[in-house]
Design a protein around this motif. Sequence first.
Motif, PDB file in Angstrom:
ATOM      1  N   SER A   1      11.318   3.545   3.913  1.00  8.13           N
ATOM      2  CA  SER A   1      12.251   3.943   4.955  1.00  8.13           C
ATOM      3  C   SER A   1      12.202   2.959   6.125  1.00  8.13           C
ATOM      4  CB  SER A   1      11.906   5.340   5.467  1.00  8.13           C
ATOM      5  OG  SER A   1      10.665   5.328   6.125  1.00  8.13           O
ATOM      6  N   ALA A   2      13.198   3.058   6.992  1.00 10.01           N
ATOM      7  CA  ALA A   2      13.262   2.170   8.150  1.00 10.01           C
ATOM      8  C   ALA A   2      12.090   2.415   9.094  1.00 10.01           C
ATOM      9  CB  ALA A   2      14.581   2.366   8.879  1.00 10.01           C
ATOM     10  N   SER A   3      11.722   3.690   9.285  1.00 10.37           N
ATOM     11  CA  SER A   3      10.611   3.992  10.188  1.00 10.37           C
ATOM     12  C   SER A   3       9.286   3.473   9.626  1.00 10.37           C
ATOM     13  CB  SER A   3      10.516   5.493  10.441  1.00 10.37           C
ATOM     14  OG  SER A   3      10.251   6.185   9.249  1.00 10.37           O
ATOM     15  N   HIS A   4       9.113   3.568   8.302  1.00 12.48           N
ATOM     16  CA  HIS A   4       7.887   3.051   7.700  1.00 12.48           C
ATOM     17  C   HIS A   4       7.827   1.533   7.819  1.00 12.48           C
ATOM     18  CE1 HIS A   4       4.900   3.136   4.083  1.00 12.48           C
ATOM     19  NE2 HIS A   4       4.309   2.916   5.231  1.00 12.48           N
ATOM     20  N   GLN A   5       8.963   0.880   7.684  1.00 11.45           N
ATOM     21  CA  GLN A   5       9.013  -0.575   7.836  1.00 11.45           C
ATOM     22  C   GLN A   5       8.626  -0.973   9.261  1.00 11.45           C
ATOM     23  OE1 GLN A   5      12.483  -2.502   6.300  1.00 11.45           O
ATOM     24  NE2 GLN A   5      12.412  -4.101   7.843  1.00 11.45           N
ATOM     25  N   LYS A   6       9.087  -0.222  10.264  1.00 14.79           N
ATOM     26  CA  LYS A   6       8.723  -0.502  11.654  1.00 14.79           C
ATOM     27  C   LYS A   6       7.221  -0.361  11.851  1.00 14.79           C
ATOM     28  CE  LYS A   6      13.032   1.032  13.767  1.00 14.79           C
ATOM     29  NZ  LYS A   6      13.647   2.061  14.622  1.00 14.79           N
ATOM     30  N   HIS A   7       6.621   0.672  11.246  1.00 15.78           N
ATOM     31  CA  HIS A   7       5.182   0.874  11.380  1.00 15.78           C
ATOM     32  C   HIS A   7       4.390  -0.224  10.672  1.00 15.78           C
ATOM     33  CE1 HIS A   7       5.166   4.632  13.536  1.00 15.78           C
ATOM     34  NE2 HIS A   7       6.075   5.129  12.705  1.00 15.78           N
ATOM     35  N   ILE A   8       4.870  -0.660   9.524  1.00 15.39           N
ATOM     36  CA  ILE A   8       4.198  -1.750   8.811  1.00 15.39           C
ATOM     37  C   ILE A   8       4.197  -3.013   9.661  1.00 15.39           C
ATOM     38  CG2 ILE A   8       4.422  -3.345   6.857  1.00 15.39           C
ATOM     39  CD1 ILE A   8       5.322  -0.943   5.172  1.00 15.39           C
ATOM     40  N   LEU A   9       5.356  -3.377  10.229  1.00 12.27           N
ATOM     41  CA  LEU A   9       5.437  -4.581  11.055  1.00 12.27           C
ATOM     42  C   LEU A   9       4.593  -4.441  12.314  1.00 12.27           C
ATOM     43  CD1 LEU A   9       9.205  -5.537  10.720  1.00 12.27           C
ATOM     44  CD2 LEU A   9       7.241  -6.674   9.703  1.00 12.27           C
ATOM     45  N   SER A  10       4.577  -3.260  12.898  1.00 10.41           N
ATOM     46  CA  SER A  10       3.779  -3.032  14.091  1.00 10.41           C
ATOM     47  C   SER A  10       2.292  -3.211  13.793  1.00 10.41           C
ATOM     48  CB  SER A  10       4.049  -1.630  14.623  1.00 10.41           C
ATOM     49  OG  SER A  10       3.171  -1.318  15.671  1.00 10.41           O
ATOM     50  N   ASN A  11       1.827  -2.643  12.683  1.00  3.84           N
ATOM     51  CA  ASN A  11       0.411  -2.764  12.321  1.00  3.84           C
ATOM     52  C   ASN A  11       0.036  -4.204  11.977  1.00  3.84           C
ATOM     53  OD1 ASN A  11      -0.134  -0.053  12.721  1.00  3.84           O
ATOM     54  ND2 ASN A  11       0.325   0.498  10.613  1.00  3.84           N
ATOM     55  N   LEU A  12       0.929  -4.919  11.295  1.00  2.00           N
ATOM     56  CA  LEU A  12       0.652  -6.321  10.990  1.00  2.00           C
ATOM     57  C   LEU A  12       0.588  -7.148  12.271  1.00  2.00           C
ATOM     58  CD1 LEU A  12       2.854  -6.888   7.813  1.00  2.00           C
ATOM     59  CD2 LEU A  12       0.374  -6.996   7.936  1.00  2.00           C
ATOM     60  N   ALA A  13       1.490  -6.877  13.211  1.00  2.00           N
ATOM     61  CA  ALA A  13       1.479  -7.610  14.479  1.00  2.00           C
ATOM     62  C   ALA A  13       0.206  -7.308  15.266  1.00  2.00           C
ATOM     63  CB  ALA A  13       2.712  -7.261  15.300  1.00  2.00           C
TER      64      ALA A  13
ATOM     65  N   TRP B   1      -4.846  -9.384  17.320  1.00  2.00           N
ATOM     66  CA  TRP B   1      -6.269  -9.096  17.536  1.00  2.00           C
ATOM     67  C   TRP B   1      -7.157 -10.137  16.862  1.00  2.00           C
ATOM     68  CZ3 TRP B   1      -8.454  -6.350  21.076  1.00  2.00           C
ATOM     69  CH2 TRP B   1      -9.808  -6.050  20.984  1.00  2.00           C
ATOM     70  N   ASP B   2      -6.898 -10.440  15.590  1.00  2.00           N
ATOM     71  CA  ASP B   2      -7.742 -11.372  14.836  1.00  2.00           C
ATOM     72  C   ASP B   2      -7.177 -12.782  14.776  1.00  2.00           C
ATOM     73  OD1 ASP B   2      -9.515  -9.329  14.251  1.00  2.00           O
ATOM     74  OD2 ASP B   2      -8.511  -8.821  12.369  1.00  2.00           O
ATOM     75  N   GLU B   3      -5.938 -12.962  15.211  1.00  2.00           N
ATOM     76  CA  GLU B   3      -5.217 -14.231  15.206  1.00  2.00           C
ATOM     77  C   GLU B   3      -4.895 -14.729  13.810  1.00  2.00           C
ATOM     78  OE1 GLU B   3      -6.825 -17.098  17.856  1.00  2.00           O
ATOM     79  OE2 GLU B   3      -6.852 -15.701  19.532  1.00  2.00           O
ATOM     80  N   LYS B   4      -5.067 -13.877  12.802  1.00  2.00           N
ATOM     81  CA  LYS B   4      -4.624 -14.179  11.448  1.00  2.00           C
ATOM     82  C   LYS B   4      -4.564 -12.883  10.658  1.00  2.00           C
ATOM     83  CE  LYS B   4      -9.263 -15.179   9.839  1.00  2.00           C
ATOM     84  NZ  LYS B   4     -10.154 -16.126   9.217  1.00  2.00           N
ATOM     85  N   VAL B   5      -3.717 -12.858   9.642  1.00  2.00           N
ATOM     86  CA  VAL B   5      -3.583 -11.678   8.795  1.00  2.00           C
ATOM     87  C   VAL B   5      -3.169 -12.150   7.407  1.00  2.00           C
ATOM     88  CG1 VAL B   5      -1.212 -11.263   9.545  1.00  2.00           C
ATOM     89  CG2 VAL B   5      -2.508  -9.412   8.562  1.00  2.00           C
ATOM     90  N   THR B   6      -3.757 -11.543   6.379  1.00  2.00           N
ATOM     91  CA  THR B   6      -3.408 -11.844   5.000  1.00  2.00           C
ATOM     92  C   THR B   6      -2.537 -10.717   4.470  1.00  2.00           C
ATOM     93  OG1 THR B   6      -5.521 -12.980   4.707  1.00  2.00           O
ATOM     94  CG2 THR B   6      -4.324 -12.361   2.714  1.00  2.00           C
ATOM     95  N   THR B   7      -1.370 -11.087   3.956  1.00  2.00           N
ATOM     96  CA  THR B   7      -0.417 -10.102   3.479  1.00  2.00           C
ATOM     97  C   THR B   7       0.452 -10.744   2.402  1.00  2.00           C
ATOM     98  OG1 THR B   7       1.277  -8.540   4.183  1.00  2.00           O
ATOM     99  CG2 THR B   7       1.240 -10.657   5.297  1.00  2.00           C
ATOM    100  N   THR B   8       1.436  -9.987   1.909  1.00  2.00           N
ATOM    101  CA  THR B   8       2.335 -10.558   0.908  1.00  2.00           C
ATOM    102  C   THR B   8       3.329 -11.489   1.595  1.00  2.00           C
ATOM    103  OG1 THR B   8       3.895  -8.734   1.095  1.00  2.00           O
ATOM    104  CG2 THR B   8       2.149  -8.508  -0.546  1.00  2.00           C
ATOM    105  N   VAL B   9       3.945 -12.357   0.814  1.00  2.00           N
ATOM    106  CA  VAL B   9       4.888 -13.331   1.354  1.00  2.00           C
ATOM    107  C   VAL B   9       6.091 -12.625   1.975  1.00  2.00           C
ATOM    108  CG1 VAL B   9       6.452 -15.214   0.744  1.00  2.00           C
ATOM    109  CG2 VAL B   9       4.145 -15.174  -0.181  1.00  2.00           C
ATOM    110  N   ALA B  10       6.578 -11.564   1.351  1.00  2.00           N
ATOM    111  CA  ALA B  10       7.737 -10.851   1.883  1.00  2.00           C
ATOM    112  C   ALA B  10       7.435 -10.260   3.259  1.00  2.00           C
ATOM    113  CB  ALA B  10       8.163  -9.752   0.916  1.00  2.00           C
ATOM    114  N   LYS B  11       6.262  -9.652   3.410  1.00  2.00           N
ATOM    115  CA  LYS B  11       5.892  -9.084   4.699  1.00  2.00           C
ATOM    116  C   LYS B  11       5.638 -10.186   5.723  1.00  2.00           C
ATOM    117  CE  LYS B  11       3.869  -4.902   2.811  1.00  2.00           C
ATOM    118  NZ  LYS B  11       2.636  -4.163   2.537  1.00  2.00           N
ATOM    119  N   ALA B  12       5.074 -11.299   5.284  1.00  2.00           N
ATOM    120  CA  ALA B  12       4.814 -12.410   6.199  1.00  2.00           C
ATOM    121  C   ALA B  12       6.111 -12.983   6.755  1.00  2.00           C
ATOM    122  CB  ALA B  12       4.024 -13.501   5.480  1.00  2.00           C
TER     123      ALA B  12
END
Length: 116
Positions: free
Chosen positions: A13-25, A30-41
Amino acid sequence: MPRPKKGARLGGSASHQKHILSNLAQELFWDEKVTTTVAKAKMLRPYAEKMITKARSGSLHDRRTILKDIEDTEVVTRLFDEVAPRYKERPGGYTRIVRLGPRRGDGAEMALVELV
């Protein structure tokens, strides 16, 4: 926050996508790097760069705007006090995406998003 695309989204859903991007950001700032899938990156890059651009000004309005998307005040404080001042003279391009290869479990293409 960019408008969620129509059709298939990250997480359903759109709200879940917003939460995913918020958590990745949050993790990126915080750590200045994050490992994720290419689509999310690829979706995280413009989202995070717009936040850094807003944080460069340091105004109260921009801080409150970012707090609507990232609810952790410690992360927002770190973004405004440590991350954004590093990019005061830089016109853009604050993140880098490095492809890491397939994930072992399901073969999804992985990437590392890091602050330049």
